[in-house]
Design a protein around this motif. Sequence first.
Motif: not given
Length: 369
Positions: A184-190, A267-269, A293-306
């Motif tokens: 991820i770190n190798n690719l996120k700065n593209e 790179k989008f994240m 992991a890319c630092g994006a503030p996240a919103i998620s549904t509380n769906c099953p499962s995870g």
Amino acid sequence: MTNIQKKKIVFVLLSLEGGGAERVIINIIRHLDNRLYEVFLILFEAKGPYLSSIPGYVNLYDLKKTKSGLFSILKIIFSLIIIFRKIRPNTVVSFHNMANVITMISRYLSFIKCNLVIGIRHYFHEDLIKSFNVLNLFLYKNLFKYANCIIVNSAELGKHSAQFFHIKHDKIKVIYNPIDFENINNLKNEYLGTLSSDQFILAVGRLSHEKGFPYLLKAFSLIKEKIHENLVILGKGPDEEMLKKMASDLDIKERVLFLGFQSNPYKFMRNARIFVLSSLYEGFPNVLLEAMACGAPAISTNCPSGPGEIIENYNNGILVPTADEKALAVAMLNLLKDENLRKKFSLEGSKRVEDFSIEKLMSQYEHLF
């Protein structure tokens, strides 16, 4: 120096198309010590964007499946029997419902003794069950319990699988999906291209029913006049044309960018203002971990499962009810307008995903092999 007898591990997958299970297998393979393990990868079809990620020391078998139907399945079973008898593996690992069934039948008919590990990667939601034919459902519910070990990627999915498949709890092993931070770190700065950094909301996933994209589009339409950010959606799938038409009907067509499958979503994240997961159900959402992991503030549904095992609500992200565009819209608007909250989620989210590093989780996989 004493010669070490390598353990032979065979991984069986349908293909290396761009799904979460495929990324997990590739990550595991890349981090196995090839001084200790001889690795074989059998693909029903050698296709998909992750083919280029297979290490050179892996023995690749392409079964060249080109058609569906009984004859094609029998041909694959026959090929697997021959390969299993030739390799004599210590462990066979399969990660897909149909691949699990075919692998189990082939292992049995090959008359070899080996450890059989199968992966159940998603929640068997009512809509998914309805999509199975009677034979498939019968095989799933009656064969899976004969595996030596079943890997699931969340505790909630483990409980569900034990009940749905009538599997003894001691056969089920919860191992979260590993995240390869180095990759991820190798690719996120593209270079991102023409998109403006920090000026878009990001969603990533297969364009299919279970990902809940209609609710995301509706939520975006409810707040479009109050924000300047556009919505970027990465992924392909059977619902693509329906979703594009829906965006047009909601009068948000000009502000929703469908960019298809991207081999480097990181790179989008890294550049997204916020990341949104709108799923109705999941197995374990790799993409949520990767975005955090890319630092994006996240919103998620509380769906099953995870998601509920990843996000602590309003500490490192926001959880909202599934299939509720109004709740999703409120969460999106609040996070977009609150810079301090975004900074907090970015920091705490990055800390949370350290628990899912591939270095921490590989020992659990190796213990099964």
